[in-house]
Scaffold this active site. Sequence first.
Site, PDB file in Angstrom:
ATOM      1  N   ASP A 252       1.108  -0.975  -0.081  1.00 60.98           N
ATOM      2  CA  ASP A 252       0.020   0.120  -0.047  1.00 60.98           C
ATOM      3  C   ASP A 252       0.894   1.133  -0.167  1.00 60.98           C
ATOM      4  O   ASP A 252       2.169   1.061   0.529  1.00 60.98           O
ATOM      5  CB  ASP A 252      -0.930   0.005   1.272  1.00 60.98           C
ATOM      6  CG  ASP A 252      -1.780   0.863   1.318  1.00 60.98           C
ATOM      7  OD1 ASP A 252      -2.877   0.972   0.409  1.00 60.98           O
ATOM      8  OD2 ASP A 252      -1.655   2.239   1.714  1.00 60.98           O
TER       9      ASP A 252
ATOM     10  N   GLU B 111       0.719   6.006   0.380  1.00 58.30           N
ATOM     11  CA  GLU B 111       0.180   7.056   0.569  1.00 58.30           C
ATOM     12  C   GLU B 111       0.729   7.966  -0.434  1.00 58.30           C
ATOM     13  O   GLU B 111       1.863   8.009  -0.730  1.00 58.30           O
ATOM     14  CB  GLU B 111       0.028   7.589   2.029  1.00 58.30           C
ATOM     15  CG  GLU B 111      -0.305   6.516   2.929  1.00 58.30           C
ATOM     16  CD  GLU B 111      -1.995   6.495   2.788  1.00 58.30           C
ATOM     17  OE1 GLU B 111      -2.738   7.381   2.226  1.00 58.30           O
ATOM     18  OE2 GLU B 111      -2.531   5.337   3.058  1.00 58.30           O
TER      19      GLU B 111
ATOM     20  N   ASN C  19      -4.226  11.343   5.118  1.00 57.61           N
ATOM     21  CA  ASN C  19      -3.337  10.276   5.808  1.00 57.61           C
ATOM     22  C   ASN C  19      -2.579  11.054   6.896  1.00 57.61           C
ATOM     23  O   ASN C  19      -1.726  10.027   7.426  1.00 57.61           O
ATOM     24  CB  ASN C  19      -2.381   9.991   4.542  1.00 57.61           C
ATOM     25  CG  ASN C  19      -1.776  11.266   3.867  1.00 57.61           C
ATOM     26  OD1 ASN C  19      -1.270  12.215   4.495  1.00 57.61           O
ATOM     27  ND2 ASN C  19      -1.667  11.090   2.512  1.00 57.61           N
TER      28      ASN C  19
ATOM     29  N   HIS D 294      -5.439   4.371   6.731  1.00 54.71           N
ATOM     30  CA  HIS D 294      -4.993   5.707   5.811  1.00 54.71           C
ATOM     31  C   HIS D 294      -3.526   5.808   5.905  1.00 54.71           C
ATOM     32  O   HIS D 294      -3.003   6.873   5.654  1.00 54.71           O
ATOM     33  CB  HIS D 294      -5.517   6.773   5.899  1.00 54.71           C
ATOM     34  CG  HIS D 294      -7.111   6.720   5.389  1.00 54.71           C
ATOM     35  ND1 HIS D 294      -7.575   6.199   3.940  1.00 54.71           N
ATOM     36  CD2 HIS D 294      -8.363   7.029   5.855  1.00 54.71           C
ATOM     37  CE1 HIS D 294      -8.640   6.399   3.786  1.00 54.71           C
ATOM     38  NE2 HIS D 294      -9.141   6.576   5.185  1.00 54.71           N
TER      39      HIS D 294
ATOM     40  N   ASP E   4      -2.713  -0.335   6.304  1.00 51.06           N
ATOM     41  CA  ASP E   4      -3.447  -0.639   5.152  1.00 51.06           C
ATOM     42  C   ASP E   4      -2.902  -1.791   4.661  1.00 51.06           C
ATOM     43  O   ASP E   4      -3.761  -2.740   3.953  1.00 51.06           O
ATOM     44  CB  ASP E   4      -3.705   0.447   4.197  1.00 51.06           C
ATOM     45  CG  ASP E   4      -4.800   1.411   4.758  1.00 51.06           C
ATOM     46  OD1 ASP E   4      -5.327   1.236   5.736  1.00 51.06           O
ATOM     47  OD2 ASP E   4      -4.676   2.617   3.971  1.00 51.06           O
TER      48      ASP E   4
END
Length: 546
Positions: free
Chosen positions: A113, A115, A161, A256, A261
Amino acid sequence: MAKYNGLHLCRPCLTRIIASGINAVDVKKHTLNELQVAAGCRTAESLSVPSSKPATDSASFSSNSSATPSAAPDTSISGSAFESHSLGRVELHEIYVAPGAMASVKSKFIAFDVETTGLSEYADRIVEIGAICFEDRKPMRSFSTLVNPGVRISVEASRINHISNEMLGNAPSENQAYEQFVEFLGDALAGNSILCAHNARFDMGFLKNTLERLGYSGTINYVDTLSLSRRLISDLPNYKQPTVAQYFNIQNNAEHRAYGDAEVCGMMFCKLASLGEQRLALNREERGIPNLTDVEKEIGAWIQKTIVDNGGDLSWFALTKSKSGYVSARYLYSFLRFKVLRKGPFLIVKDSANLPQELVTASCTASEGGDAFVRVFFKTPSDLSPLSDCIVSEYRDCRLEALEYIEENSRHRRKARLTMESYAGVTFSDAEVEDLLQSAIERHRKELEDERAEQREAEKKARRREARERRKREAINGAAESKPARNNEGHKRPIAMMDDDENEISRFESVSAAAKEVGVSTKSIRDAAKGIQQHAGGYRWKYLDE
């Protein structure tokens, strides 16, 4: 020419400028020379380029916890967008996972994952990476780091985030972070292990763009838990990661944020894989599809390993069994069949194949392909090693034909997925393949031991039978030798004929001679001599040797 935020640029320059990290908002802040460097039209040495100071410690990964990079002394966000790199090339392939292939996929994968500063994989940047390597459904290694992308994060993205520009100022640069991350990925960047993510096209698009911009090349195979959950779970209000996680009672303590995640995504994938296996078992039971026997699994595992060892992929691969007992190895279409009989298993191959002379072959039936194919008998899967090239060649031809159909349009892809699900086939994880091949070796060893034991027992029985027959012959021969001697002796026994006072009247050398002389049967004379009767022919009789 193309217009980019008020500037007229040629399309090749525009593409490379976007790939270099300059977004639409910042493009007017840079001089034409700087844009030419970003576009690769000039070298960085001919221009004084600001650059961010490197962090003292780059990102790292560990086997038991997420890595947290040490703080860098400089908290500024600048410069990395202008670092010069030769562009790499990364190919992305979303993998369709058939229900029967869940075991092979979930044995080892990397949940991933990111951000970002925004939604555009070209104009925005990754600011945090989280990745966890799962093996046999357990997290084994992890990687986590913030990334200083050289551009500022927007207020909107930060609100989601909770990553601030100050936090990124202390983070490793892209070069530092991705050098460590590429090492963590290992063979996954060569397509040998899969990545999984939720709404994977977003994460993989950013990853591909960043890796290419930094000069890395490779192939990434990935699974999207979003599409997988839509296929396996019904009646959810939506298929966002928090909703699917709640369905499986998975708690996310760092929503987030990339590492949290990624961890939840990996756990979701394990749950979805188990759900797919349950659906497969139920489907097979409802439709009466026979299960593979242990021997069939061992042969199938050898075929699967042969394909993988020769660079093949298992995206659309499955082993299926018909009600008539034939097992097919498929890549959407069947490319190989075998069957296990009492006298042993056999593989069906083309008669035109270059078969070694030591293999035992037989003609195929009409339903097996007739004269165009032959049966190849074998005892263990390893006996098929001389046919490896033939099997791999058939697999590659079938794969090429299948992919041409699947990739032609989305309708074909959907139809192919339905077809694979209707097969209710199976594949094996790496661990299962090793166990099955070891089981085949042990089975063959036991069969050899049983054959030797049966042979020894048969030899013992043969020796015992021979001994009995010898004793019987000896007994028969002994009886035959002794009986005539007694008979001859009885026939020639001298006998005397006497009156009632036992006065001897005459002597004879044998009963036969007496009977002939007197005219009485030999039986009467013997009975009189033995006392069974008193007289024979009016006389008493007595053996002279008594």
